[in-house]
Enzyme design. Structure first.
Site, PDB file in Angstrom:
ATOM      1  N   HIS A  56      -9.585  -1.958  -4.396  1.00  0.00           N
ATOM      2  CA  HIS A  56      -8.438  -2.264  -3.542  1.00  0.00           C
ATOM      3  C   HIS A  56      -7.488  -3.248  -4.224  1.00  0.00           C
ATOM      4  O   HIS A  56      -6.261  -3.133  -4.103  1.00  0.00           O
ATOM      5  CB  HIS A  56      -8.854  -2.802  -2.170  1.00  0.00           C
ATOM      6  CG  HIS A  56      -7.649  -3.010  -1.299  1.00  0.00           C
ATOM      7  ND1 HIS A  56      -7.036  -1.973  -0.633  1.00  0.00           N
ATOM      8  CD2 HIS A  56      -6.881  -4.105  -1.073  1.00  0.00           C
ATOM      9  CE1 HIS A  56      -5.963  -2.418  -0.026  1.00  0.00           C
ATOM     10  NE2 HIS A  56      -5.836  -3.721  -0.269  1.00  0.00           N
ATOM     11  N   HIS A  90      -1.506 -10.831  -4.717  1.00  0.00           N
ATOM     12  CA  HIS A  90      -0.062 -10.597  -4.597  1.00  0.00           C
ATOM     13  C   HIS A  90       0.765 -11.711  -5.227  1.00  0.00           C
ATOM     14  O   HIS A  90       1.740 -11.472  -5.922  1.00  0.00           O
ATOM     15  CB  HIS A  90       0.330 -10.470  -3.123  1.00  0.00           C
ATOM     16  CG  HIS A  90      -0.369  -9.343  -2.443  1.00  0.00           C
ATOM     17  ND1 HIS A  90      -0.273  -8.046  -2.879  1.00  0.00           N
ATOM     18  CD2 HIS A  90      -1.184  -9.316  -1.376  1.00  0.00           C
ATOM     19  CE1 HIS A  90      -1.002  -7.266  -2.100  1.00  0.00           C
ATOM     20  NE2 HIS A  90      -1.570  -8.012  -1.179  1.00  0.00           N
ATOM     21  N   ASP A 109      -3.511  -2.787  -4.886  1.00  0.00           N
ATOM     22  CA  ASP A 109      -2.479  -3.787  -4.592  1.00  0.00           C
ATOM     23  C   ASP A 109      -1.625  -4.062  -5.826  1.00  0.00           C
ATOM     24  O   ASP A 109      -0.401  -4.168  -5.737  1.00  0.00           O
ATOM     25  CB  ASP A 109      -3.131  -5.120  -4.162  1.00  0.00           C
ATOM     26  CG  ASP A 109      -3.575  -5.125  -2.708  1.00  0.00           C
ATOM     27  OD1 ASP A 109      -3.097  -4.293  -1.921  1.00  0.00           O
ATOM     28  OD2 ASP A 109      -4.404  -5.993  -2.369  1.00  0.00           O
ATOM     29  N   HIS A 147       0.834  -1.218   0.000  1.00  0.00           N
ATOM     30  CA  HIS A 147       0.000   0.000   0.000  1.00  0.00           C
ATOM     31  C   HIS A 147       0.864   1.262   0.000  1.00  0.00           C
ATOM     32  O   HIS A 147       0.481   2.283  -0.569  1.00  0.00           O
ATOM     33  CB  HIS A 147      -0.958   0.010   1.194  1.00  0.00           C
ATOM     34  CG  HIS A 147      -1.847  -1.199   1.243  1.00  0.00           C
ATOM     35  ND1 HIS A 147      -2.453  -1.631   2.392  1.00  0.00           N
ATOM     36  CD2 HIS A 147      -2.209  -2.082   0.273  1.00  0.00           C
ATOM     37  CE1 HIS A 147      -3.160  -2.723   2.127  1.00  0.00           C
ATOM     38  NE2 HIS A 147      -3.022  -3.022   0.851  1.00  0.00           N
TER      39      HIS A 147
HETATM   40 ZN   LIG Z   1      -3.958  -4.640  -0.042  1.00  0.00          ZN
END
Ligand SMILES: [Zn+2]
Length: 308
Positions: free
Chosen positions: A238, A265, A242, A81
């Protein structure tokens, strides 16, 4: 476009908070750095071998958050972030000193990082920014998950699709152009989880600092946070945030059009490693001044309120 020239922040800034997974309190200092320095973390609580460069080679884990680690096993986690905030605000060079192993989660988004950096401003430097320009279509798949990228002359575009069986999250899709859109809804969107997953995540020693103050928690058909959502695509927004943070670990901002289905991720990390393996996929370029869009943020800094 963020412009052709490298930037650092105009002066040192500081953030305090707790780590989402470790629950540990930390202080993060972002310190201006010279041209071509890049983004470098320094663990100030450790005396030696405490430098960790923010690049894909140093990613040691991408489970639930992104962790980078140097050759001496010194690491810093949940970098995404903060990196996304640097991506969005156009910061290329900074030393990030942190006195703990995890970046504070703040409110679960990049809001405070972005707003503070915008408030204090940036400083143009005497070197051109180097972009990673995609030359041909490249795709990485893992079961139903996919990231594909195609050439784009002037920006990073992200088309992200999220599918959850939970009815509140459901299917969300959003397209973000990182060059010419007001990115308020991206950088204020918070991390989220399902209530039934919380116990499992805590069992493996993570989310010790997680709470309704720094994450959206969804239980069945309800959002447990009393203030509700900040925008109607907060979940997928969001995930786009990311992705931007993780993509900065390529060492550059990327010129390309991304399609992402069910990413996270781990997928972003595998995608970048495979993309960068083959030099014929990309070139490193500088931009001409004429491609600069002067007014990048449409929302004045003093109006960056959360649109709750
Ligand atoms: Zn995140």
């Amino acid at each position: 476009m963020l412009g052709p020239i490298q930037k650092t922040i105009s002066k040192q800034i500081e953030f305090r908070g707790i780590g989402h997974h470790s629950g540990l309190e930390s202080v993060v200092k972002i310190i201006p750095a010279d041209e071509n320095y890049g983004i470098v973390f320094k663990r100030s609580d450790i005396k030696q071998n405490n430098i960790i460069e923010a690049n894909i080679e140093n990613v040691s884990s991408a489970k639930l958050c992104t962790t980078i680690q140097n050759n001496f096993n010194v690491s810093v986690s949940t970098v995404e972030h903060l990196l996304a905030a640097l991506y969005i605000t156009g910061i290329d060079n900074a030393l990030i000193e942190i006195n703990a192993p995890e970046v504070p989660i703040m409110d679960g988004s990049s809001k405070e990082f972005v707003e503070t950096i915008l408030k204090i401003g940036n400083k143009k430097q005497n070197a051109k920014r180097k972009y990673l320009k995609i030359l041909k279509k490249f795709e990485f798949k893992e079961n139903e998950k996919l990231i594909s990228i195609e050439p784009n002359e002037s920006s990073l575009n992200v088309d992200f699709q999220l599918v959850y069986s939970n009815s509140v999250i459901g299917k969300q899709r959003n397209k973000i152009n990182f060059s010419d859109k007001d990115l308020l809804n991206v950088y204020t969107s918070r991390t989220f989880c399902l209530f039934e997953d919380v116990e499992q995540i805590k069992k493996i020693g993570l989310a010790k600092g997680g709470s309704l103050d720094n994450a959206i928690v969804v239980k069945d058909d309800k959002i447990l946070n009393s203030t509700g959502l900040r925008n109607n695509k907060e979940f997928v927004n969001h995930k786009i945030l990311d992705l931007a943070g993780d993509f900065l670990l390529s060492g550059h901002r990327i010129l390309g059009s991304v399609t992402c289905i069910q990413g996270g991720h781990s997928l972003s990390n595998l995608f970048l490693r495979n993309l960068l393996k083959d030099r014929s996929n990309y070139s490193i370029v500088e931009l001409e001044e004429s491609k600069t869009i002067k007014s990048y943020f449409k929302t004045p800094v003093n109006k960056l309120a959360v649109n709750a």
